[in-house]
Design a protein around this motif. Structure first.
Motif, short mmCIF file in Angstrom:
data_model
loop_
_atom_site.label_atom_id
_atom_site.label_comp_id
_atom_site.label_asym_id
_atom_site.label_seq_id
_atom_site.Cartn_x
_atom_site.Cartn_y
_atom_site.Cartn_z
N ALA A 114 -8.61 -2.57 0.47
CA ALA A 114 -8.60 -1.10 0.52
C ALA A 114 -7.97 -0.65 1.83
O ALA A 114 -8.16 -1.26 2.88
CB ALA A 114 -10.03 -0.57 0.42
N PHE A 115 -7.20 0.45 1.75
CA PHE A 115 -6.53 0.97 2.94
C PHE A 115 -7.48 1.83 3.76
O PHE A 115 -7.34 3.05 3.86
CB PHE A 115 -5.28 1.77 2.54
CG PHE A 115 -4.28 0.98 1.74
CD1 PHE A 115 -4.19 -0.40 1.86
CD2 PHE A 115 -3.42 1.62 0.86
CE1 PHE A 115 -3.27 -1.14 1.13
CE2 PHE A 115 -2.49 0.90 0.13
CZ PHE A 115 -2.41 -0.49 0.26
N VAL A 116 -8.44 1.17 4.36
CA VAL A 116 -9.44 1.87 5.18
C VAL A 116 -9.22 1.46 6.64
O VAL A 116 -8.31 0.70 6.96
CB VAL A 116 -10.87 1.53 4.73
CG1 VAL A 116 -11.13 2.09 3.33
CG2 VAL A 116 -11.09 0.01 4.73
N GLY A 117 -10.10 1.95 7.52
CA GLY A 117 -9.89 1.78 8.95
C GLY A 117 -9.65 0.35 9.40
O GLY A 117 -8.68 0.07 10.13
N TRP A 118 -10.52 -0.57 8.96
CA TRP A 118 -10.38 -1.95 9.41
C TRP A 118 -9.07 -2.58 8.93
O TRP A 118 -8.53 -3.49 9.57
CB TRP A 118 -11.57 -2.79 8.93
CG TRP A 118 -11.61 -3.01 7.44
CD1 TRP A 118 -12.28 -2.28 6.52
CD2 TRP A 118 -10.90 -4.03 6.71
NE1 TRP A 118 -12.05 -2.76 5.25
CE2 TRP A 118 -11.21 -3.84 5.35
CE3 TRP A 118 -10.05 -5.07 7.09
CZ2 TRP A 118 -10.68 -4.67 4.35
CZ3 TRP A 118 -9.52 -5.89 6.09
CH2 TRP A 118 -9.84 -5.68 4.74
N MET A 147 -1.17 8.18 9.01
CA MET A 147 -1.36 7.22 7.93
C MET A 147 -0.39 7.46 6.78
O MET A 147 0.01 6.53 6.09
CB MET A 147 -2.81 7.29 7.43
CG MET A 147 -3.80 6.71 8.41
SD MET A 147 -3.37 5.01 8.82
CE MET A 147 -4.02 4.88 10.47
N ASP A 148 0.01 8.74 6.56
CA ASP A 148 1.00 9.02 5.53
C ASP A 148 2.30 8.28 5.81
O ASP A 148 2.99 7.83 4.88
CB ASP A 148 1.28 10.52 5.46
CG ASP A 148 0.10 11.30 4.90
OD1 ASP A 148 -0.76 10.67 4.25
OD2 ASP A 148 0.03 12.51 5.12
N LEU A 149 2.63 8.14 7.09
CA LEU A 149 3.83 7.41 7.47
C LEU A 149 3.75 5.97 7.00
O LEU A 149 4.72 5.40 6.51
CB LEU A 149 4.01 7.48 8.99
CG LEU A 149 5.21 6.73 9.59
CD1 LEU A 149 6.52 7.35 9.12
CD2 LEU A 149 5.14 6.75 11.10
N PHE A 150 2.58 5.36 7.14
CA PHE A 150 2.43 3.96 6.78
C PHE A 150 2.49 3.74 5.27
O PHE A 150 2.75 2.64 4.82
CB PHE A 150 1.11 3.42 7.34
CG PHE A 150 1.19 3.07 8.79
CD1 PHE A 150 1.75 1.87 9.18
CD2 PHE A 150 0.72 3.93 9.76
CE1 PHE A 150 1.82 1.52 10.52
CE2 PHE A 150 0.79 3.60 11.10
CZ PHE A 150 1.34 2.40 11.48
N PHE A 151 2.22 4.76 4.49
CA PHE A 151 2.29 4.62 3.05
C PHE A 151 3.73 4.74 2.55
O PHE A 151 4.02 4.46 1.40
CB PHE A 151 1.41 5.67 2.37
CG PHE A 151 -0.03 5.31 2.35
CD1 PHE A 151 -0.52 4.36 1.45
CD2 PHE A 151 -0.92 5.89 3.24
CE1 PHE A 151 -1.86 4.02 1.43
CE2 PHE A 151 -2.26 5.55 3.23
CZ PHE A 151 -2.73 4.61 2.33
N SER A 152 4.63 5.18 3.40
CA SER A 152 6.01 5.41 2.99
C SER A 152 6.82 4.12 3.07
O SER A 152 6.68 3.34 4.00
CB SER A 152 6.65 6.47 3.91
OG SER A 152 8.04 6.50 3.72
N VAL A 210 -4.00 -5.33 9.97
CA VAL A 210 -2.57 -5.52 9.74
C VAL A 210 -1.83 -5.66 11.07
O VAL A 210 -0.87 -6.44 11.20
CB VAL A 210 -1.97 -4.39 8.86
CG1 VAL A 210 -1.77 -3.11 9.63
CG2 VAL A 210 -0.64 -4.85 8.25
N PHE A 211 -2.29 -4.94 12.10
CA PHE A 211 -1.67 -5.09 13.42
C PHE A 211 -1.99 -6.46 14.02
O PHE A 211 -1.10 -7.11 14.60
CB PHE A 211 -2.13 -3.97 14.36
CG PHE A 211 -1.28 -2.74 14.28
CD1 PHE A 211 -0.11 -2.64 15.03
CD2 PHE A 211 -1.63 -1.69 13.46
CE1 PHE A 211 0.68 -1.52 14.95
CE2 PHE A 211 -0.84 -0.56 13.37
CZ PHE A 211 0.32 -0.46 14.13
#
Length: 306
Positions: A83-87, A2-7, A92-93
């Motif tokens: 919110a950047f949560v699981g769903w 998930m850190d990758l997606f925040f970059s 987004v996919f």
């Protein structure tokens, strides 16, 4: 992960880290093809695929500031704060995959967009490197199809990270080596589905537009199953290119559009139709779109079965 997606560099990281895997898969398929005398690869076509990938990537870099600027403009006026949560990551996919499906349909059903996209289809070979045979000018407008996702509240960096991952998966679909994926054929776009997409046989024209999920094609009527009892798949476009030089491969459809819209005997409306109507449309009524070709093929099959 998930850190990758925040970059903001997520898309670049994904492409960079996937490069060795791409190379390994391509080498494996080349060796398999050579050992079993499949002749899936030729040097000239493979080099053309790499050349177009480099041109596309170069234009993508040039356009990145514009593309992300437009998408962030929509994001700044977003309808929802999500919110950047699981769903969110699942959504987004799904949204990205659907946006690509719409984008891909437009590429096939509107001639001016087809003139860009045809580069990906005018090879008569089908292998993993075909996935890198990118429509060179697509970065000029691709982001417009993704901007509505940002407007809904999805971060553009996350949208493009999802796009990158789906593109990697889509590249691997360009293979003859995987015959079936079993029950996944009902859910995912598979190599079998994508072989149909790249076929120029009448029955298969403009089918299977999805990249990740095949459900969009099943829902909207663009699905066609690969039929082992049908004639063998022929790859490429309905009118093969006589000149396969890199310039001609990119611009051949643009040249034909120019000839069509500069005919002296037609009006302004018909000139616009030559730009935006489906490939094959002709003001005289003598042309055939892919829908008409498929309808004729179905009628012939029906006559043969009775």
């Amino acid at each position: 992960m998930m850190d990758l997606f925040f970059s903001e560099n997520a898309q670049g990281y994904i492409y960079l880290y996937s490069a060795p895997l791409h190379l390994a898969i391509i080498l494996f398929e080349m060796i398999y093809s050579a050992r079993h005398r499949k002749r899936w690869y030729s040097t000239s076509d493979t080099l053309t695929n790499v050349y177009f990938a480099m041109l596309n990537y170069g234009l993508d870099l040039v356009m990145k500031a514009v593309a992300m600027g437009v998408m962030f403009y929509f994001y700044s006026h977003r309808i929802f704060d999500l919110a950047f949560v699981g769903w969110y990551w699942v959504a987004v996919f799904l949204m990205q995959d659907f946006a690509y499906y719409v984008h891909h349909c437009v590429d096939h059903f509107s001639r001016v967009f087809w003139a860009v996209h045809v580069t990906h289809h005018n090879s008569e070979e089908f292998n993993i490197t075909t996935g890198f045979r990118s429509p060179v000018f697509q970065p000029l407008y691709r982001y417009l199809f993704f901007s509505p996702i940002a407007f809904l509240g999805f971060n553009p960096w996350h949208i493009m990270a999802a796009y990158a991952l789906l593109q990697i998966y889509g590249t691997w679909l360009h293979t003859k080596s995987v015959k079936s994926m079993g029950v996944l054929e009902w859910i995912l776009v598979t190599p079998s589905h994508h072989r149909v997409h790249h076929a120029c046989n009448a029955r298969y024209l403009d089918r299977n537009m999805g990249m990740g999920l095949i459900i969009w094609d099943r829902l909207f009527g663009t699905f066609e199953k690969e039929d082992p009892n049908y004639e063998p798949i022929k790859y490429g476009i309905t009118t093969p290119l006589a000149n396969r030089g890199p310039v001609e491969v990119i611009f051949h459809e643009w040249k034909q559009i120019y000839k069509d819209i500069t005919q002296p005997s037609i009006g302004f409306t018909d000139r616009l139709k030559y730009l935006f109507y489906p490939p094959g449309w002709h003001h005289s009524g003598h042309g055939k779109t892919s829908a008409q070709v498929r309808a004729e093929e179905r009628e012939m099959r029906g006559m043969r079965s009775t």
